[in-house]
Scaffold this motif. Structure first.
Motif, mmCIF file in Angstrom:
data_model
loop_
_atom_site.group_PDB
_atom_site.id
_atom_site.type_symbol
_atom_site.label_atom_id
_atom_site.label_comp_id
_atom_site.label_asym_id
_atom_site.label_seq_id
_atom_site.Cartn_x
_atom_site.Cartn_y
_atom_site.Cartn_z
ATOM 1 N N ARG A 13 0.979 -0.968 -0.152
ATOM 2 C CA ARG A 13 0.015 -0.115 0.612
ATOM 3 C C ARG A 13 0.790 1.237 -0.144
ATOM 4 O O ARG A 13 1.640 1.321 0.983
ATOM 5 N N GLY A 102 1.558 2.474 -9.340
ATOM 6 C CA GLY A 102 0.517 3.631 -8.792
ATOM 7 C C GLY A 102 1.252 5.055 -8.819
ATOM 8 O O GLY A 102 0.948 6.086 -8.361
ATOM 9 N N ASN A 105 -0.765 7.849 -11.566
ATOM 10 C CA ASN A 105 -1.364 9.238 -10.487
ATOM 11 C C ASN A 105 -0.218 10.715 -10.911
ATOM 12 O O ASN A 105 -1.087 11.711 -11.097
ATOM 13 N N ASP A 399 -0.305 0.218 -15.375
ATOM 14 C CA ASP A 399 -1.296 1.546 -13.928
ATOM 15 C C ASP A 399 -1.399 2.791 -14.738
ATOM 16 O O ASP A 399 -1.555 3.427 -15.486
ATOM 17 N N THR A 404 -6.806 4.045 -7.861
ATOM 18 C CA THR A 404 -6.006 3.212 -7.471
ATOM 19 C C THR A 404 -5.936 1.778 -6.990
ATOM 20 O O THR A 404 -7.203 1.416 -7.040
ATOM 21 N N ASN A 405 -4.759 0.945 -6.866
ATOM 22 C CA ASN A 405 -5.179 -0.073 -6.636
ATOM 23 C C ASN A 405 -5.573 -0.912 -5.268
ATOM 24 O O ASN A 405 -6.352 -1.466 -5.073
#
Length: 449
Positions: A13, A102, A105, A399, A404-405
């Motif tokens: 995370r 990630g 972004n 990605d 978001t994942n």
């Protein structure tokens, strides 16, 4: 407290809140000569760094400041809420912890500085020494993997690989996993059923742990890629999980949950991670990266039965990615980019990088550091060989900058629960997941433009 578990959770995370109080971890070096560019005492430049203190330690900071007496580090523990506020105000930290997977972004919003000019001049960090995992920090304005570099990975693992306990395999009379040939997902699930033991309706030994609480989106994307299919549209604004490949991946997770062979959000582990259960020899297989071997250095009783195996496959294409790739970037509006780059060189390629590589807590992000991985213990030597061969199959996950994942994983989990409880079919789950993620992608696209 298990620092190992904490470390792996951070790998999975990229935006966890872990406290927001700025803490100075070392001295001010007030006697340093030279002019101050930010009002620091004695001409010292104060470098504001947001990272995790179990990764960038007090000792690392002291070593850097000793080598760079004109720079003082003000340390802030990773805090997503505080970081967003600092970025929005135009006063960001000078160096920020981030994951390569990630990073789209951040890059699409123009928040990170282009590191290419620094790499071109550096004698410490060289582009030709960077392993491919670093390419997930690249952004060409529309997708990752090409264009300028906006971050550097410190360490990583191919997170779909497997660790297993040979004693539990032998007890269940199940053949050991191959060191070189990947097992198919269907065979893996069948094997997990044989390895699972129950008493009073409860699992005493789980056959397989998937670290369900940490990530669902990345492993499902991996399964789809292994079948030669794509997850996102070309412009990264839509997903389609109604394809045959996606349905197969989602159905596999539904079957896994219904079989009860491993923890899920419907049957979670108390600590939300496989480690303590695996160490207690109550889990035969856990899906974790190379970094997991660091847990066994002091577990002499287990070392003889712990082995690593390649990432399982669903289809004809071997894909063994990282789900994160922890590193750092320098914000575009950072006040001290040159000094931040010095810290980047020190942390990613200097003594801390050598220390990390020798410890076995993850793969280094530099080709030149791979030989320093530990091979003293038999299980370390075996894992090293598996990891080296697995590098051939390392491929970046797609990605999108618009979702978001973690958001995707939460959506998937909600609908997997319904399917596992027979409240929806796997096909219905695929449609619902597709619709919800696409709605989030649309919102993200509207926000970024």
């Amino acid at each position: 407290m298990n620092p190992e578990i904490t470390r792996r959770r951070f790998l999975a995370r990229s935006a966890l809140t872990a406290g927001g109080v700025a803490t100075v971890l070392s001295g001010c070096n007030a006697g340093t000569s030279g002019s101050s560019s930010n009002g620091g005492s004695g001409g010292t430049v104060t470098l504001i760094v947001m990272y995790n203190n179990n990764e960038l330690t007090k000792e690392h900071i002291a070593g850097f400041e000793k080598a760079n007496p004109g720079i003082r580090i003000e340390f802030i523990q990773t805090d997503a809420t505080r970081l967003n506020a600092m970025l929005a105000s135009g006063n960001p930290p000078d160096l920020v912890r981030a994951t390569a997977v990630g990073s789209a972004n951040t890059n699409a919003r123009g928040l990170a500085a282009d590191l290419t000019p620094y790499l071109e001049k550096s004698k410490v960090l060289r582009a030709d020494d960077l392993l491919e995992v670093n390419d997930s920090f690249r952004w060409d304005g529309s997708r990752i993997g090409q264009g300028p570099r906006y971050g550097i990975v410190k360490d990583w693992s191919q997170d779909a690989t497997l660790w297993y306990n040979t004693k539990l395999f032998d007890k269940a009379e199940v053949p050991h996993l191959s060191d070189t040939e990947p097992i198919g997902h269907d065979e893996l699930l069948a094997m997990s059923k044989k390895l699972t033991t129950r008493s009073g309706g409860k699992a005493q030994v789980y056959g397989l742990g998937l670290e369900w609480a940490w990530n669902l989106w990345a492993p499902i994307m991996t399964m789809i890629m292994q079948q030669g299919e794509q997850v996102y549209s070309d412009d990264l604004t839509k997903v389609d999980l109604n394809t045959a490949a996606a349905r197969r991946a989602i159905s596999w997770y539904v079957d896994f949950g219904r079989a009860g062979v491993g923890p899920t959000s419907l049957d979670p582990l108390p600590d939300g991670a496989d480690l303590s259960t695996f160490l207690a020899q109550r889990m035969a297989i856990t899906q974790d990266g190379y970094w997991y071997g660091g847990n066994f250095v002091k577990e002499a009783a287990l070392q003889g039965s712990i082995r690593m195996a390649p990432a399982p496959v669903m289809g004809d294409t071997r894909v063994s990615p990282t789900y994160a790739g922890v590193g750092a970037y320098i914000p575009a509006k950072a006040k001290h980019k040159d000094e931040a780059w010095k810290l980047m060189e020190y942390f990613m390629a200097g003594p801390p990088a050598e220390e990390r590589a020798k410890s076995g807590w993850g793969l280094p992000a530099l080709q030149s550091l791979l030989p320093k991985l530990p091979q003293d213990l038999p299980y370390q030597k075996q894992a090293f060989a598996v990891a080296q061969a697995e590098l051939t199959h390392a491929k970046p996950l797609p990605d999108s900058p618009y979702v978001t994942n973690d958001t995707c994983s939460s959506i998937i989990d909600k609908h997997l629960q319904r399917a596992i409880k027979n409240q929806a079919s796997a096909e219905e789950a695929c449609k619902a997941i597709t619709d919800e993620i696409n709605q989030k992608l649309k919102q993200g696209k509207e926000q970024i433009g």
